[in-house]
Design a protein around this motif. Structure first.
Motif, PDB file in Angstrom:
ATOM      1  N   GLU A 186      -5.305   1.174  -0.396  1.00 15.06           N
ATOM      2  CA  GLU A 186      -3.973   1.448  -0.225  1.00 15.06           C
ATOM      3  C   GLU A 186      -2.565   0.817  -0.200  1.00 15.06           C
ATOM      4  O   GLU A 186      -1.492   1.536  -0.381  1.00 15.06           O
ATOM      5  CB  GLU A 186      -4.262   0.337   1.347  1.00 15.06           C
ATOM      6  CG  GLU A 186      -5.814   0.859   2.499  1.00 15.06           C
ATOM      7  CD  GLU A 186      -5.190  -0.294   3.183  1.00 15.06           C
ATOM      8  OE1 GLU A 186      -4.776  -1.213   3.314  1.00 15.06           O
ATOM      9  OE2 GLU A 186      -6.757  -0.023   3.929  1.00 15.06           O
ATOM     10  N   ASP A 187      -3.142  -0.214  -1.608  1.00 22.18           N
ATOM     11  CA  ASP A 187      -1.471  -0.514  -1.806  1.00 22.18           C
ATOM     12  C   ASP A 187      -2.570  -0.964  -3.231  1.00 22.18           C
ATOM     13  O   ASP A 187      -3.041  -2.728  -3.000  1.00 22.18           O
ATOM     14  CB  ASP A 187      -1.055  -1.557  -1.544  1.00 22.18           C
ATOM     15  CG  ASP A 187       0.258  -1.622  -1.915  1.00 22.18           C
ATOM     16  OD1 ASP A 187      -0.059  -1.604  -3.344  1.00 22.18           O
ATOM     17  OD2 ASP A 187       1.362  -2.417  -1.868  1.00 22.18           O
ATOM     18  N   THR A 196      -1.073  -4.752  -4.233  1.00 20.22           N
ATOM     19  CA  THR A 196      -1.349  -6.123  -3.466  1.00 20.22           C
ATOM     20  C   THR A 196      -2.633  -5.925  -3.100  1.00 20.22           C
ATOM     21  O   THR A 196      -2.683  -7.437  -2.232  1.00 20.22           O
ATOM     22  CB  THR A 196      -0.307  -6.342  -1.895  1.00 20.22           C
ATOM     23  OG1 THR A 196      -0.817  -4.660  -1.304  1.00 20.22           O
ATOM     24  CG2 THR A 196       0.971  -4.960  -2.676  1.00 20.22           C
ATOM     25  N   ASP A 243      -3.806 -10.110  -3.614  1.00 22.45           N
ATOM     26  CA  ASP A 243      -2.670 -11.288  -2.589  1.00 22.45           C
ATOM     27  C   ASP A 243      -3.480 -10.850  -1.524  1.00 22.45           C
ATOM     28  O   ASP A 243      -3.917 -11.359  -0.413  1.00 22.45           O
ATOM     29  CB  ASP A 243      -1.997 -10.827  -2.312  1.00 22.45           C
ATOM     30  CG  ASP A 243      -1.637 -11.416  -3.541  1.00 22.45           C
ATOM     31  OD1 ASP A 243      -1.834 -12.122  -4.360  1.00 22.45           O
ATOM     32  OD2 ASP A 243      -0.328 -11.450  -4.423  1.00 22.45           O
ATOM     33  N   ARG A 244      -4.437  -9.379  -0.925  1.00 27.01           N
ATOM     34  CA  ARG A 244      -5.094  -9.238   0.281  1.00 27.01           C
ATOM     35  C   ARG A 244      -5.722  -9.091   1.258  1.00 27.01           C
ATOM     36  O   ARG A 244      -6.585  -9.580   1.386  1.00 27.01           O
ATOM     37  CB  ARG A 244      -4.088  -7.188   1.234  1.00 27.01           C
ATOM     38  CG  ARG A 244      -2.952  -6.771   1.461  1.00 27.01           C
ATOM     39  CD  ARG A 244      -2.766  -5.524   1.289  1.00 27.01           C
ATOM     40  NE  ARG A 244      -3.327  -4.428   0.629  1.00 27.01           N
ATOM     41  CZ  ARG A 244      -3.946  -3.671   0.279  1.00 27.01           C
ATOM     42  NH1 ARG A 244      -4.845  -3.414   1.564  1.00 27.01           N
ATOM     43  NH2 ARG A 244      -4.631  -2.973  -0.783  1.00 27.01           N
ATOM     44  N   ASP A 280      -6.427 -13.466   1.821  1.00 22.21           N
ATOM     45  CA  ASP A 280      -6.135 -13.858   3.184  1.00 22.21           C
ATOM     46  C   ASP A 280      -6.884 -12.485   4.016  1.00 22.21           C
ATOM     47  O   ASP A 280      -7.494 -13.897   4.868  1.00 22.21           O
ATOM     48  CB  ASP A 280      -4.271 -12.532   3.487  1.00 22.21           C
ATOM     49  CG  ASP A 280      -3.267 -13.689   2.962  1.00 22.21           C
ATOM     50  OD1 ASP A 280      -3.695 -14.269   1.792  1.00 22.21           O
ATOM     51  OD2 ASP A 280      -2.776 -12.381   2.923  1.00 22.21           O
ATOM     52  N   TYR A 281      -7.771 -11.745   3.241  1.00 22.89           N
ATOM     53  CA  TYR A 281      -8.928 -11.192   4.138  1.00 22.89           C
ATOM     54  C   TYR A 281      -9.964 -11.841   4.299  1.00 22.89           C
ATOM     55  O   TYR A 281     -10.430 -12.456   5.147  1.00 22.89           O
ATOM     56  CB  TYR A 281      -9.420  -9.780   3.906  1.00 22.89           C
ATOM     57  CG  TYR A 281     -10.788  -9.013   4.273  1.00 22.89           C
ATOM     58  CD1 TYR A 281     -10.472  -8.936   5.490  1.00 22.89           C
ATOM     59  CD2 TYR A 281     -12.013  -9.443   4.058  1.00 22.89           C
ATOM     60  CE1 TYR A 281     -11.760  -8.440   6.414  1.00 22.89           C
ATOM     61  CE2 TYR A 281     -12.850  -8.866   4.139  1.00 22.89           C
ATOM     62  CZ  TYR A 281     -12.820  -8.502   5.354  1.00 22.89           C
ATOM     63  OH  TYR A 281     -14.428  -8.012   6.303  1.00 22.89           O
TER      64      TYR A 281
END
Length: 121
Positions: A52-53, A56, A59-60, A63-64
């Motif tokens: 998706e990116d 990032t 970092d995503r 968070d997940y």
């Protein structure tokens, strides 16, 4: 492992391998893991999450994974990182970038000292 646990584990392993660019040996390890866990859908999900990116993705993923891992016992959180550490050793090396990424995750999950102790052994 439940499907959600497989997603978390494969995302963790995949995002660490992707941290410096996924190579052929790492892809083979991911595929073997998916075979062993009957988790090809979960690996596909992890790959889509990262794609998706790419820039990032770590970092995503932090968070997940933080939400999921902080709901688990300390030993389970350490077990996830231990399995990824061992998978990195399987390919013959752990890059400084991968080690740093795992230490960041360990800090997020409040097991940084435990991971360092595990690594020392």
């Amino acid at each position: 492992m439940t499907s959600e646990e497989k997603k978390a584990y494969l995302l963790l392993k995949s995002v660490i391998f992707h941290y410096h660019g996924l190579d052929e040996d790492e892809q083979k390890i991911l595929d073997e893991t998916a075979d062993n866990l009957s988790a090809h859908k979960e690996l596909e999900w992890a790959n889509e999450f990262i794609s998706e990116d790419y820039y990032t993705a770590f970092d995503r993923a932090r968070d997940y994974l933080k939400d999921i891992m902080n709901g688990l016992a300390k030993e389970e959180r350490l077990s996830y990182l231990s399995m990824v550490w061992d998978a990195n050793n399987k390919k013959g090396y752990i890059s400084e970038m991968e080690a740093t990424a795992m230490l960041k995750l360990a800090k997020d999950w409040q097991i940084e000292r435990d991971l360092i102790e595990m690594i020392k052994r």
